[in-house]
Design an enzyme around this catalytic site. Structure first.
Site, PDB file in Angstrom:
ATOM      1  N   HIS A 121       0.869  -1.175   0.000  1.00  0.00           N
ATOM      2  CA  HIS A 121       0.000   0.000   0.000  1.00  0.00           C
ATOM      3  C   HIS A 121       0.914   1.236   0.000  1.00  0.00           C
ATOM      4  O   HIS A 121       0.896   2.044   0.916  1.00  0.00           O
ATOM      5  CB  HIS A 121      -0.952  -0.027   1.199  1.00  0.00           C
ATOM      6  N   TYR A 296     -14.858   5.708  -4.673  1.00  0.00           N
ATOM      7  CA  TYR A 296     -15.188   6.937  -3.931  1.00  0.00           C
ATOM      8  C   TYR A 296     -16.097   7.877  -4.719  1.00  0.00           C
ATOM      9  O   TYR A 296     -17.047   8.406  -4.166  1.00  0.00           O
ATOM     10  CB  TYR A 296     -13.903   7.679  -3.534  1.00  0.00           C
ATOM     11  N   GLU A 361     -12.525  -0.732  -0.310  1.00  0.00           N
ATOM     12  CA  GLU A 361     -12.526   0.613   0.276  1.00  0.00           C
ATOM     13  C   GLU A 361     -13.724   1.378  -0.245  1.00  0.00           C
ATOM     14  O   GLU A 361     -14.023   1.340  -1.434  1.00  0.00           O
ATOM     15  CB  GLU A 361     -11.277   1.426  -0.117  1.00  0.00           C
TER      16      GLU A 361
END
Ligand code: FCB
Length: 459
Positions: A121, A296, A361
């Site tokens: 990450h 997102y 996520e």
């Protein structure tokens, strides 16, 4: 609103990443990463914030896991910091670095929480950064060695292995527009990095599989790319180009056998792709068991000869105008459009069938405060805006499931407020509030809401 139930065994959890929460930057032999260097480079991160201390999770992990258990999380996605495992990149494995993840894994399992490991990450050991980072093919080879070392220690207890998180960001933000470490602005380097990241994935996936890993996957951040004007042919062409650079450049080699022709032609106008060698695509295309999706916000584009493009999409200048986000926005300035998640999941399931998906996520930053200065009273964070965001996106995910998408789980970003990369600590994504002065954790209203969602397996 009507009640929604998720499938039985749907995985509910939360996600974090090493550099964003761990702190303990020099503990137990950890070496420097490109994010340590980048955050110390003046002007790169908001107010010079670094991950040196972050949420001090390295020392507080047991309490953090206890809180996860209290909230009812069934899974926790964390990343392993490569510079803890191989402090100088290629050198011997540092057992003290592995010890931490060993303790964390055991603590999670004791609490009935399934560990989901991300191997990369973004915190590349600086030693590789010094040698060109992901523009150097060797980095991909070394990544597989590192993956093997982590698997050797945790593989008996960790079932789900993710090679990379969002290679789009590593390549295009790291080497294209320079907003992330290592901060380069070089279109050729960006495309070279894309390929070496994918190659690193392929090599690591092969190594993990050979070592006996059950579930191997990768996490992408595909974009829901939309035309400013659905009637415009120019806008449709812009969508095709941006979709190629953001989505198909990753999806096609991973899941459809190789790079698409139009993307190859675009890349070749910027750099001769000699970095793609015979056999690479075959390696990258090896089957995966799970595809992680981070979502997102959508991306709106128009096709315009005077379009400024975006350095994060090399070669889009003079072709693409990225429409500034409008309507309800999060504190990141990102559009709130849950329908984009449904569209994206359906599109992936249709174009690349056969791979189970997991939302690894999804979440939002909003300005919130806890403590005596909280408008909601001491120790309270009533983040109704975040609850609305999560609720909307869970409904969108459910809609995708009801249309036949094989979606296995949902991991909220993030378990707690943390170091939001170039934005430092000023953007808060957590469902748990962190007071960085005292390291006190306070579950926000969204955490209690999520706890309820998990216990009902629905909304
Ligand atoms: C994603 C990253 C994650 C976090 C969220 C807000 O791109 O994977 O680390 O910063 O965005």
């Amino acid at each position: 609103m009507s009640e929604l139930r998720f499938p039985e065994n749907f995985v509910w959890g939360a996600a974090t990443a090493a550099y964003q929460i761990e702190g303990a930057a020099r503990d137990d032999g950890r070496g420097p990463s490109i994010w340590d260097t980048f955050s110390r480079t003046p002007g790169k991160v908001y107010q010079g914030h670094t991950g040196d201390v972050a949420c001090d999770h390295y020392h507080r992990y047991a309490d953090d896991v206890a809180l996860m258990a209290e909230l009812g999380l069934r899974a926790y996605r964390f990343s392993v910091a490569w510079p803890r495992i191989q402090p100088d990149g290629t050198g011997p494995v540092n057992p003290r670095g592995l010890d931490f993840y060993d303790r964390l894994t055991d603590t999670l399992l004791e609490r009935g929480i399934d560990p989901i490991v991300t191997l990369y990450h973004w915190d590349l050991p600086q030693a590789f950064g010094d040698r060109g980072g992901w523009t150097n093919r060797d980095t991909a080879e070394h990544f597989a060695t590192y993956a093997t070392a982590v698997y050797a220690r945790l593989g008996d207890r960790v079932g789900t292995w993710t090679t990379l998180n969002e290679p789009w960001c590593s390549a295009y933000l790291g080497y294209g527009n320079g907003v992330h470490a290592p901060g380069e602005q070089d279109p050729a380097a960006a495309f070279t990095a894309v390929h070496h990241l994918l190659l690193g994935h392929g090599l690591a996936a092969r190594a993990l599989r050979a070592a006996g890993a059950r579930t191997v996957g990768i996490t992408l951040n595909p974009a829901d790319v939309l035309p400013a004007d659905p009637q415009s042919a120019a806008d449709a062409a812009a969508v095709r180009l941006v979709d190629g650079l953001h989505n198909r450049i990753f999806f096609d080699p991973l899941l459809a056998g190789g790079y698409p022709d139009d993307v190859r032609e675009h890349v070749a106008r910027i750099v001769e792709p000699t970095f793609i060698r015979d056999g690479d695509e075959k390696l990258i295309a090896a089957p995966i068991d799970l595809l992680g999706i981070n979502y997102y916000a959508p991306t709106y584009v128009a096709g315009r000869p005077d379009g400024a493009g975006d350095a994060a999409y090399p070669g889009t200048d003079g072709a693409v105008h990225f429409v500034p986000p409008a309507g309800p926005l999060t504190e990141m300035g990102w559009m709130i459009e849950p329908a984009g998640l449904t569209r994206l999941l359906e599109r992936i399931a249709t174009d690349y069938p056969g791979v189970p998906l997991m939302i690894t996520e999804n979440g939002a930053a909003f300005p919130d405060k806890a403590g005596s200065d909280s408008p909601d009273g001491p120790g309270q964070v009533i983040d109704t805006d975040r609850i609305a965001y999560l609720d909307g996106h869970l409904r969108a995910a459910h809609e995708a499931i009801s249309r036949g998408v094989d979606l296995r789980g949902y991991l909220v970003w993030s378990f707690m407020d943390n170091f939001e990369w170039a934005e430092g600590y000023r953007k808060r994504f957590g469902i748990v509030h962190v007071d960085y002065l005292t390291q006190r954790r306070t579950p926000k209203a969204s955490a209690r809401w999520y706890q309820e969602v998990i216990s009902r397996n629905g909304l």
